[in-house]
Structure formats: C-alpha cells, structure tokens
Design a protein around this motif. Structure first.
Motif, PDB file in Angstrom:
ATOM      1  N   TYR A 224      25.039  33.048  98.220  1.00 43.40           N
ATOM      2  CA  TYR A 224      25.790  34.304  98.177  1.00 43.40           C
ATOM      3  C   TYR A 224      24.906  35.419  97.614  1.00 43.40           C
ATOM      4  O   TYR A 224      24.892  36.546  98.130  1.00 43.40           O
ATOM      5  CB  TYR A 224      27.042  34.135  97.325  1.00 43.40           C
ATOM      6  N   LEU A 225      24.171  35.127  96.552  1.00 39.85           N
ATOM      7  CA  LEU A 225      23.286  36.129  95.951  1.00 39.85           C
ATOM      8  C   LEU A 225      22.213  36.578  96.943  1.00 39.85           C
ATOM      9  O   LEU A 225      21.914  37.775  97.056  1.00 39.85           O
ATOM     10  CB  LEU A 225      22.634  35.565  94.688  1.00 39.85           C
ATOM     11  N   ARG A 226      21.637  35.626  97.668  1.00 38.48           N
ATOM     12  CA  ARG A 226      20.599  35.972  98.631  1.00 38.48           C
ATOM     13  C   ARG A 226      21.166  36.767  99.801  1.00 38.48           C
ATOM     14  O   ARG A 226      20.575  37.751 100.241  1.00 38.48           O
ATOM     15  CB  ARG A 226      19.908  34.699  99.140  1.00 38.48           C
ATOM     16  N   ASP A 227      22.325  36.370 100.288  1.00 38.13           N
ATOM     17  CA  ASP A 227      22.913  37.052 101.445  1.00 38.13           C
ATOM     18  C   ASP A 227      23.281  38.497 101.137  1.00 38.13           C
ATOM     19  O   ASP A 227      23.297  39.341 102.033  1.00 38.13           O
ATOM     20  CB  ASP A 227      24.155  36.289 101.929  1.00 38.13           C
ATOM     21  N   HIS A 228      23.593  38.779  99.879  1.00 39.85           N
ATOM     22  CA  HIS A 228      23.982  40.131  99.483  1.00 39.85           C
ATOM     23  C   HIS A 228      22.854  40.857  98.743  1.00 39.85           C
ATOM     24  O   HIS A 228      23.079  41.918  98.159  1.00 39.85           O
ATOM     25  CB  HIS A 228      25.228  40.089  98.600  1.00 39.85           C
ATOM     26  N   ASP A 229      21.636  40.284  98.786  1.00 39.29           N
ATOM     27  CA  ASP A 229      20.458  40.875  98.141  1.00 39.29           C
ATOM     28  C   ASP A 229      20.644  41.092  96.637  1.00 39.29           C
ATOM     29  O   ASP A 229      19.957  41.921  96.029  1.00 39.29           O
ATOM     30  CB  ASP A 229      20.095  42.214  98.800  1.00 39.29           C
ATOM     31  N   LEU A 230      21.577  40.362  96.037  1.00 38.12           N
ATOM     32  CA  LEU A 230      21.786  40.503  94.600  1.00 38.12           C
ATOM     33  C   LEU A 230      20.683  39.828  93.802  1.00 38.12           C
ATOM     34  O   LEU A 230      20.445  40.186  92.643  1.00 38.12           O
ATOM     35  CB  LEU A 230      23.147  39.916  94.212  1.00 38.12           C
ATOM     36  N   ASP A 231      20.017  38.841  94.406  1.00 37.87           N
ATOM     37  CA  ASP A 231      18.921  38.182  93.694  1.00 37.87           C
ATOM     38  C   ASP A 231      17.764  39.151  93.468  1.00 37.87           C
ATOM     39  O   ASP A 231      17.013  39.036  92.494  1.00 37.87           O
ATOM     40  CB  ASP A 231      18.443  36.950  94.458  1.00 37.87           C
ATOM     41  N   GLN A 232      17.607  40.148  94.356  1.00 37.50           N
ATOM     42  CA  GLN A 232      16.539  41.128  94.208  1.00 37.50           C
ATOM     43  C   GLN A 232      16.772  42.039  93.005  1.00 37.50           C
ATOM     44  O   GLN A 232      15.847  42.659  92.489  1.00 37.50           O
ATOM     45  CB  GLN A 232      16.428  41.983  95.478  1.00 37.50           C
ATOM     46  N   ALA A 233      18.037  42.133  92.576  1.00 35.63           N
ATOM     47  CA  ALA A 233      18.374  43.004  91.441  1.00 35.63           C
ATOM     48  C   ALA A 233      18.270  42.287  90.105  1.00 35.63           C
ATOM     49  O   ALA A 233      18.495  42.901  89.066  1.00 35.63           O
ATOM     50  CB  ALA A 233      19.785  43.561  91.629  1.00 35.63           C
ATOM     51  N   ASP A 234      17.935  41.009  90.129  1.00 35.66           N
ATOM     52  CA  ASP A 234      17.820  40.250  88.886  1.00 35.66           C
ATOM     53  C   ASP A 234      16.727  40.845  88.001  1.00 35.66           C
ATOM     54  O   ASP A 234      15.633  41.186  88.472  1.00 35.66           O
ATOM     55  CB  ASP A 234      17.492  38.785  89.191  1.00 35.66           C
ATOM     56  N   LYS A 235      17.016  40.977  86.702  1.00 31.45           N
ATOM     57  CA  LYS A 235      16.084  41.594  85.760  1.00 31.45           C
ATOM     58  C   LYS A 235      15.219  40.578  85.022  1.00 31.45           C
ATOM     59  O   LYS A 235      14.388  40.952  84.197  1.00 31.45           O
ATOM     60  CB  LYS A 235      16.861  42.434  84.722  1.00 31.45           C
ATOM     61  N   GLY A 236      15.407  39.319  85.311  1.00 29.99           N
ATOM     62  CA  GLY A 236      14.641  38.285  84.625  1.00 29.99           C
ATOM     63  C   GLY A 236      13.406  37.864  85.398  1.00 29.99           C
ATOM     64  O   GLY A 236      12.937  38.558  86.308  1.00 29.99           O
ATOM     65  N   ILE A 237      12.878  36.687  85.038  1.00 29.21           N
ATOM     66  CA  ILE A 237      11.658  36.176  85.668  1.00 29.21           C
ATOM     67  C   ILE A 237      11.895  35.912  87.152  1.00 29.21           C
ATOM     68  O   ILE A 237      11.020  36.152  87.985  1.00 29.21           O
ATOM     69  CB  ILE A 237      11.196  34.898  84.944  1.00 29.21           C
ATOM     70  N   TYR A 238      13.097  35.425  87.485  1.00 28.89           N
ATOM     71  CA  TYR A 238      13.414  35.123  88.889  1.00 28.89           C
ATOM     72  C   TYR A 238      13.322  36.382  89.747  1.00 28.89           C
ATOM     73  O   TYR A 238      12.672  36.387  90.796  1.00 28.89           O
ATOM     74  CB  TYR A 238      14.817  34.523  88.954  1.00 28.89           C
ATOM     75  N   GLY A 239      13.967  37.464  89.301  1.00 30.27           N
ATOM     76  CA  GLY A 239      13.940  38.710  90.040  1.00 30.27           C
ATOM     77  C   GLY A 239      12.543  39.286  90.134  1.00 30.27           C
ATOM     78  O   GLY A 239      12.139  39.831  91.170  1.00 30.27           O
ATOM     79  N   LEU A 240      11.786  39.175  89.044  1.00 30.37           N
ATOM     80  CA  LEU A 240      10.407  39.678  89.059  1.00 30.37           C
ATOM     81  C   LEU A 240       9.557  38.917  90.067  1.00 30.37           C
ATOM     82  O   LEU A 240       8.757  39.518  90.791  1.00 30.37           O
ATOM     83  CB  LEU A 240       9.810  39.555  87.645  1.00 30.37           C
ATOM     84  N   ALA A 241       9.741  37.602  90.140  1.00 24.55           N
ATOM     85  CA  ALA A 241       8.988  36.791  91.104  1.00 24.55           C
ATOM     86  C   ALA A 241       9.302  37.223  92.534  1.00 24.55           C
ATOM     87  O   ALA A 241       8.395  37.368  93.358  1.00 24.55           O
ATOM     88  CB  ALA A 241       9.332  35.309  90.914  1.00 24.55           C
ATOM     89  N   LEU A 242      10.569  37.465  92.826  1.00 27.16           N
ATOM     90  CA  LEU A 242      10.951  37.898  94.162  1.00 27.16           C
ATOM     91  C   LEU A 242      10.347  39.256  94.511  1.00 27.16           C
ATOM     92  O   LEU A 242       9.888  39.496  95.624  1.00 27.16           O
ATOM     93  CB  LEU A 242      12.474  37.941  94.287  1.00 27.16           C
ATOM     94  N   GLN A 243      10.371  40.167  93.537  1.00 29.10           N
ATOM     95  CA  GLN A 243       9.835  41.508  93.767  1.00 29.10           C
ATOM     96  C   GLN A 243       8.332  41.490  93.992  1.00 29.10           C
ATOM     97  O   GLN A 243       7.776  42.361  94.687  1.00 29.10           O
ATOM     98  CB  GLN A 243      10.177  42.421  92.602  1.00 29.10           C
ATOM     99  N   LEU A 244       7.657  40.471  93.462  1.00 27.79           N
ATOM    100  CA  LEU A 244       6.218  40.342  93.658  1.00 27.79           C
ATOM    101  C   LEU A 244       5.886  39.521  94.897  1.00 27.79           C
ATOM    102  O   LEU A 244       4.714  39.242  95.153  1.00 27.79           O
ATOM    103  CB  LEU A 244       5.582  39.702  92.420  1.00 27.79           C
ATOM    104  N   GLY A 245       6.918  39.117  95.634  1.00 27.99           N
ATOM    105  CA  GLY A 245       6.693  38.341  96.834  1.00 27.99           C
ATOM    106  C   GLY A 245       6.456  36.875  96.608  1.00 27.99           C
ATOM    107  O   GLY A 245       6.009  36.150  97.497  1.00 27.99           O
ATOM    108  N   LEU A 246       6.791  36.396  95.411  1.00 30.94           N
ATOM    109  CA  LEU A 246       6.613  34.976  95.081  1.00 30.94           C
ATOM    110  C   LEU A 246       7.899  34.212  95.403  1.00 30.94           C
ATOM    111  O   LEU A 246       8.973  34.803  95.468  1.00 30.94           O
ATOM    112  CB  LEU A 246       6.272  34.817  93.595  1.00 30.94           C
ATOM    113  N   PRO A 247       7.820  32.906  95.597  1.00 34.66           N
ATOM    114  CA  PRO A 247       9.054  32.139  95.849  1.00 34.66           C
ATOM    115  C   PRO A 247       9.930  32.080  94.622  1.00 34.66           C
ATOM    116  O   PRO A 247       9.442  31.889  93.501  1.00 34.66           O
ATOM    117  CB  PRO A 247       8.512  30.750  96.236  1.00 34.66           C
ATOM    118  N   GLY A 248      11.219  32.294  94.813  1.00 31.64           N
ATOM    119  CA  GLY A 248      12.140  32.303  93.690  1.00 31.64           C
ATOM    120  C   GLY A 248      12.253  30.951  93.011  1.00 31.64           C
ATOM    121  O   GLY A 248      12.475  30.871  91.829  1.00 31.64           O
TER     122      GLY A 248
END
Length: 248
Positions: A224-248
C-alpha cells in the motif's frame, strides 16, 4: 608579560555565542510552529482530526477480526495490549487520556537525564508538538527507551526495553547491539523474557491467529505504501535509501 596571540583568543565572545544560540533556537521554533500551524489549519478546513491517533482509536474500537484482516494494521498484537483498552472510551476522552499518559511517561523518564528547561523546549519543538497533537506512540516508546537506557538495574532495563520492543519493534533495532557492546547480558535476558511473556498474554487473549494475520498483513501494508508513493516520503533510513536509488 605574556602576549596573548590571536589564535588563543576566541573568535566569538560568550555574549555573542549566547545571542546566536537564542536566535537559532527562536528560528527553529518559529519554523516548527509554522509547520504545525499549517497542519492544524488544514484539519480545521477539512473539519476533522487527521492525526495518527485516528488510526489507533479506530483499531482500539474495531472488532478484533478486522484489525489485521481488514485494516492491515502494521503494529504487532503485543502493541494492542496498550492500544485496545482506550477503545472503551469515546474518541476525545480516549485521545486526552492517551496524550496525558504519554506526556507523563516522557516527562518522568526525561527527568532522569535533563532539567525542566530542556523538557519544555523539547515539547514546544516541531517534533514535540507533532507527536503530542498527532497522538503517536512515540511518547510511550521513547519514555520506555530513555528509562531503560538510564536505569542501573539490568532487570528493570530489560523489562522496560522489552515492553518498548513489544509496542514498536523497529524502534529498538540497535538496542541488542548496545546491550551486547556494554556486556549487559542480564538485561538482554530480561528483555527476551518480557517479550515472551507479552507474546503469551496475547495468545491467551486473542489466539495465535492474530499473529498469523499480522505477519500476512505486513506485506499488504508495504505494498500500500509503495502503490501510493508514501514510502518515498519516509524520513528515516528507509526513505533516504529510496531517495538515493538504493533498494529499500
């Protein structure tokens, strides 16, 4: 007579440093307050409360078979031991009690480390106001972690950290490393025993099916988070990894 060189003299005097600290603190509080104000205005415009406690009270009031099978709640069944009792109250009474208990817990734990001035500034910061207004679990989990890390007795430390992990496991991913590094093996044992006891309580109350449903719901929640792009808004390490193009 000793001549003080320029390198021995501070570039900024104590009064200027104090003024800069005050200005920086005022600026950060102003920015945080503005963001909170905009969030509150958005809720007033929408005509309803949009904080996290909306979810927690809904889970507290919902039939147990809906918690994971229908609502895909992300917290484990052990967290329901904290959340479910508030479902016996109307929303605003439950919200007030939730916030009051959380603030009391955090203040009690924080007093072990800092004074009243630091606690006050913490609560009027963006993070502090956001946690309180949003009705998050952070006050309870944070208080347990602070108390667990500052208490001297291994038994008490293990119990407190074990309860915190039972509410929100991802908040204590580094706790075992810290306890092993400090050779606090007794605290690790007490934390494990506390977790096992709370696990057993949930089995007695709701059966093993709730744990099976929770494990199945985690995948749906992340989808659900991925489908609604909410994972991209994560402020933790997970969100930072996604923003840098790394696997979540």
């Amino acid at each position: 007579m000793h001549d003080e060189s320029l390198t021995d003299r501070p570039l900024i005097g104590p009064r200027v440093r104090r003024l800069l600290r005050i200005l920086l603190l005022s600026l950060s509080l102003a920015v945080g307050s503005t963001m909170i104000l905009l969030w509150v205005l958005m809720q007033l415009k929408d005509g309803r409360y949009l904080g996290d406690y909306n979810v927690f009270w809904g889970i507290a009031d919902a039939p147990m078979e809906y918690v994971y099978r229908r609502y895909r709640f992300a917290y484990p069944p052990t967290a329901l031991l904290l959340i479910r009792p508030f479902g016996f109250l109307e929303f605003w009474w439950a919200y007030a009690l939730w916030i009051g208990a959380g603030v009391l817990a955090m203040v009690t734990a924080a007093r072990r480390m800092v004074g009243w001035d630091a606690i006050l500034f913490g609560f009027i910061s963006y993070a502090g106001i956001g946690v309180v207004v949003g009705g998050q679990t952070s006050l309870f989990v944070g208080a347990l972690i602070v108390a667990g890390l500052t208490i001297a007795r291994p038994q008490a430390a293990g119990i407190l950290l074990g309860v915190a992990a039972a509410i929100k496991p991802q908040s204590l991913l580094a706790a075992p490393i810290a306890l092993i590094a400090s050779r606090n093996y007794r605290a690790i044992g007490w934390a494990a025993a506390t977790g096992a006891l709370l696990f057993a309580v949930t089995i007695l109350l709701w059966g093993v099916d709730q744990w099976i449903d929770w494990l199945a719901s985690i995948q749906h929640f992340s989808t659900y988070l991925r489908d609604h792009d909410l994972d991209q808004a994560d402020k933790g390490i997970y969100g930072l990894a996604l923003q840098l193009g790394l696997p979540g």
